[in-house]
Design a protein around this motif. Structure first.
Motif, PDB file in Angstrom:
ATOM      1  N   ALA A  26       0.753  -1.311  -0.182  1.00  0.00           N
ATOM      2  CA  ALA A  26       0.138   0.120   0.028  1.00  0.00           C
ATOM      3  C   ALA A  26       0.688   1.149  -0.101  1.00  0.00           C
ATOM      4  O   ALA A  26       0.602   2.423  -0.588  1.00  0.00           O
ATOM      5  CB  ALA A  26      -1.022  -0.151   1.416  1.00  0.00           C
ATOM      6  N   GLN A  27       2.168   1.177   0.505  1.00  0.00           N
ATOM      7  CA  GLN A  27       2.992   2.368   0.545  1.00  0.00           C
ATOM      8  C   GLN A  27       3.398   2.817  -0.812  1.00  0.00           C
ATOM      9  O   GLN A  27       3.999   3.835  -0.894  1.00  0.00           O
ATOM     10  CB  GLN A  27       4.156   2.200   1.395  1.00  0.00           C
ATOM     11  CG  GLN A  27       3.979   1.904   2.917  1.00  0.00           C
ATOM     12  CD  GLN A  27       3.655   3.260   3.506  1.00  0.00           C
ATOM     13  OE1 GLN A  27       4.114   4.134   3.206  1.00  0.00           O
ATOM     14  NE2 GLN A  27       2.507   3.223   4.188  1.00  0.00           N
ATOM     15  N   PHE A  28       3.306   1.760  -1.871  1.00  0.00           N
ATOM     16  CA  PHE A  28       3.684   2.018  -3.281  1.00  0.00           C
ATOM     17  C   PHE A  28       2.669   2.573  -4.284  1.00  0.00           C
ATOM     18  O   PHE A  28       2.969   2.783  -5.457  1.00  0.00           O
ATOM     19  CB  PHE A  28       4.443   0.831  -3.807  1.00  0.00           C
ATOM     20  CG  PHE A  28       5.634   0.635  -2.989  1.00  0.00           C
ATOM     21  CD1 PHE A  28       6.908   1.088  -3.359  1.00  0.00           C
ATOM     22  CD2 PHE A  28       5.583  -0.345  -1.856  1.00  0.00           C
ATOM     23  CE1 PHE A  28       7.971   0.539  -2.749  1.00  0.00           C
ATOM     24  CE2 PHE A  28       6.806  -0.838  -1.318  1.00  0.00           C
ATOM     25  CZ  PHE A  28       7.901  -0.037  -1.614  1.00  0.00           C
ATOM     26  N   TYR A  29       1.509   2.575  -3.616  1.00  0.00           N
ATOM     27  CA  TYR A  29       0.408   2.949  -4.511  1.00  0.00           C
ATOM     28  C   TYR A  29       0.406   4.529  -5.216  1.00  0.00           C
ATOM     29  O   TYR A  29       0.769   5.302  -4.192  1.00  0.00           O
ATOM     30  CB  TYR A  29      -1.075   2.954  -3.739  1.00  0.00           C
ATOM     31  CG  TYR A  29      -2.032   3.218  -4.477  1.00  0.00           C
ATOM     32  CD1 TYR A  29      -2.877   2.101  -5.435  1.00  0.00           C
ATOM     33  CD2 TYR A  29      -2.826   4.453  -4.435  1.00  0.00           C
ATOM     34  CE1 TYR A  29      -3.645   2.536  -6.222  1.00  0.00           C
ATOM     35  CE2 TYR A  29      -4.024   4.724  -5.289  1.00  0.00           C
ATOM     36  CZ  TYR A  29      -4.391   3.713  -6.144  1.00  0.00           C
ATOM     37  OH  TYR A  29      -5.528   4.139  -6.934  1.00  0.00           O
ATOM     38  N   ASP A  30      -0.091   4.424  -6.325  1.00  0.00           N
ATOM     39  CA  ASP A  30       0.039   5.898  -7.072  1.00  0.00           C
ATOM     40  C   ASP A  30      -0.920   5.856  -8.108  1.00  0.00           C
ATOM     41  O   ASP A  30      -1.173   4.960  -9.123  1.00  0.00           O
ATOM     42  CB  ASP A  30       1.420   5.988  -7.734  1.00  0.00           C
ATOM     43  CG  ASP A  30       1.710   7.547  -8.324  1.00  0.00           C
ATOM     44  OD1 ASP A  30       0.656   8.114  -8.240  1.00  0.00           O
ATOM     45  OD2 ASP A  30       2.777   7.909  -8.644  1.00  0.00           O
ATOM     46  N   SER A  31      -2.212   6.569  -7.981  1.00  0.00           N
ATOM     47  CA  SER A  31      -3.296   6.598  -8.992  1.00  0.00           C
ATOM     48  C   SER A  31      -2.701   7.035 -10.308  1.00  0.00           C
ATOM     49  O   SER A  31      -3.536   7.093 -11.243  1.00  0.00           O
ATOM     50  CB  SER A  31      -4.363   7.454  -8.353  1.00  0.00           C
ATOM     51  OG  SER A  31      -3.851   8.860  -8.304  1.00  0.00           O
ATOM     52  N   ASN A  32      -1.435   7.955 -10.614  1.00  0.00           N
ATOM     53  CA  ASN A  32      -1.241   8.462 -11.561  1.00  0.00           C
ATOM     54  C   ASN A  32      -0.675   7.238 -12.695  1.00  0.00           C
ATOM     55  O   ASN A  32      -0.416   7.570 -13.924  1.00  0.00           O
ATOM     56  CB  ASN A  32      -0.022   9.432 -11.435  1.00  0.00           C
ATOM     57  CG  ASN A  32      -0.949  10.687 -10.798  1.00  0.00           C
ATOM     58  OD1 ASN A  32      -2.135  10.996 -11.033  1.00  0.00           O
ATOM     59  ND2 ASN A  32       0.130  11.252  -9.962  1.00  0.00           N
ATOM     60  N   LEU A  33      -0.306   6.253 -12.060  1.00  0.00           N
ATOM     61  CA  LEU A  33       0.362   5.166 -13.010  1.00  0.00           C
ATOM     62  C   LEU A  33      -0.837   3.986 -13.337  1.00  0.00           C
ATOM     63  O   LEU A  33      -1.530   3.841 -12.522  1.00  0.00           O
ATOM     64  CB  LEU A  33       1.640   4.481 -11.893  1.00  0.00           C
ATOM     65  CG  LEU A  33       2.522   5.073 -11.506  1.00  0.00           C
ATOM     66  CD1 LEU A  33       3.524   4.389 -10.465  1.00  0.00           C
ATOM     67  CD2 LEU A  33       3.340   5.761 -12.651  1.00  0.00           C
ATOM     68  N   SER A  34      -0.229   3.633 -14.690  1.00  0.00           N
ATOM     69  CA  SER A  34      -1.316   2.538 -15.049  1.00  0.00           C
ATOM     70  C   SER A  34      -1.330   1.255 -14.503  1.00  0.00           C
ATOM     71  O   SER A  34      -2.433   0.609 -14.176  1.00  0.00           O
ATOM     72  CB  SER A  34      -0.889   2.332 -16.588  1.00  0.00           C
ATOM     73  OG  SER A  34       0.289   1.699 -16.675  1.00  0.00           O
ATOM     74  N   SER A  35      -0.284   0.821 -13.572  1.00  0.00           N
ATOM     75  CA  SER A  35      -0.339  -0.430 -13.018  1.00  0.00           C
ATOM     76  C   SER A  35      -0.776  -0.359 -11.479  1.00  0.00           C
ATOM     77  O   SER A  35      -1.356  -1.148 -10.995  1.00  0.00           O
ATOM     78  CB  SER A  35       1.265  -1.178 -13.145  1.00  0.00           C
ATOM     79  OG  SER A  35       2.003  -0.193 -12.248  1.00  0.00           O
ATOM     80  N   GLY A  36      -0.890   0.941 -11.143  1.00  0.00           N
ATOM     81  CA  GLY A  36      -1.290   1.426  -9.758  1.00  0.00           C
ATOM     82  C   GLY A  36      -0.184   1.654  -8.867  1.00  0.00           C
ATOM     83  O   GLY A  36      -0.341   2.015  -7.649  1.00  0.00           O
ATOM     84  N   TYR A  37       0.915   0.841  -9.091  1.00  0.00           N
ATOM     85  CA  TYR A  37       1.937   0.705  -7.901  1.00  0.00           C
ATOM     86  C   TYR A  37       3.433   1.185  -8.632  1.00  0.00           C
ATOM     87  O   TYR A  37       3.435   0.546  -9.865  1.00  0.00           O
ATOM     88  CB  TYR A  37       2.269  -0.738  -7.481  1.00  0.00           C
ATOM     89  CG  TYR A  37       0.895  -1.046  -6.571  1.00  0.00           C
ATOM     90  CD1 TYR A  37       0.663  -0.577  -5.302  1.00  0.00           C
ATOM     91  CD2 TYR A  37      -0.195  -1.765  -7.112  1.00  0.00           C
ATOM     92  CE1 TYR A  37      -0.459  -1.057  -4.681  1.00  0.00           C
ATOM     93  CE2 TYR A  37      -1.241  -1.940  -6.728  1.00  0.00           C
ATOM     94  CZ  TYR A  37      -1.450  -1.816  -5.268  1.00  0.00           C
ATOM     95  OH  TYR A  37      -2.560  -2.090  -4.498  1.00  0.00           O
ATOM     96  N   GLY A  38       4.151   2.034  -8.004  1.00  0.00           N
ATOM     97  CA  GLY A  38       5.465   2.248  -8.617  1.00  0.00           C
ATOM     98  C   GLY A  38       6.334   1.563  -7.909  1.00  0.00           C
ATOM     99  O   GLY A  38       6.303   0.795  -6.841  1.00  0.00           O
ATOM    100  N   ARG A  39       7.647   1.942  -8.218  1.00  0.00           N
ATOM    101  CA  ARG A  39       9.024   1.427  -7.662  1.00  0.00           C
ATOM    102  C   ARG A  39       9.409   2.244  -6.408  1.00  0.00           C
ATOM    103  O   ARG A  39      10.006   1.740  -5.669  1.00  0.00           O
ATOM    104  CB  ARG A  39      10.116   1.470  -8.576  1.00  0.00           C
ATOM    105  CG  ARG A  39       9.753   0.727  -9.873  1.00  0.00           C
ATOM    106  CD  ARG A  39      11.046   0.620 -10.698  1.00  0.00           C
ATOM    107  NE  ARG A  39      11.071   1.971 -11.407  1.00  0.00           N
ATOM    108  CZ  ARG A  39      12.108   2.722 -11.752  1.00  0.00           C
ATOM    109  NH1 ARG A  39      13.390   2.144 -11.707  1.00  0.00           N
ATOM    110  NH2 ARG A  39      12.036   3.921 -11.915  1.00  0.00           N
TER     111      ARG A  39
END
Length: 99
Positions: A26-39
């Protein structure tokens, strides 16, 4: 320790590529990314004074004959810029040359 490896395999926790810490997914969630989770984790993204490093401009001149790159070389007379394509091109410039 065994519990941590199981969580990594089950993709419940992930390693932040910036700070290197393992955190909940949940700490990697990003609504701007298509996968929903970033690095990068949310706490690393919130750093205010982050300045990306820019690539330095090339400060060496270009060869006057072939427009190729030049290298600093030494001779008995001192340093100078010589064409990197030597011996095909024998272009040279004074080391004090400014663009």
């Amino acid at each position: 320790m065994k519990d941590t490896f199981e969580k990594i395999e089950n993709k419940e926790i992930k390693r932040c590529s910036k700070c290197g810490q393992y955190k909940e997914l949940a700490q990697f969630y990003d609504s701007n990314l298509s996968s929903g989770y970033g690095r990068i984790c949310v706490s690393c993204k919130q750093i205010k004074n982050f300045k990306p490093q820019l690539k330095a401009k090339q400060t060496t001149p270009y060869c006057p004959k072939c427009n190729g790159s030049m290298l600093i070389k030494k001779s008995s007379f001192g340093k100078f810029y010589g064409c990197a394509r030597f011996p095909i091109c024998d272009g040279k410039r004074n080391i004090n040359f400014i663009s």
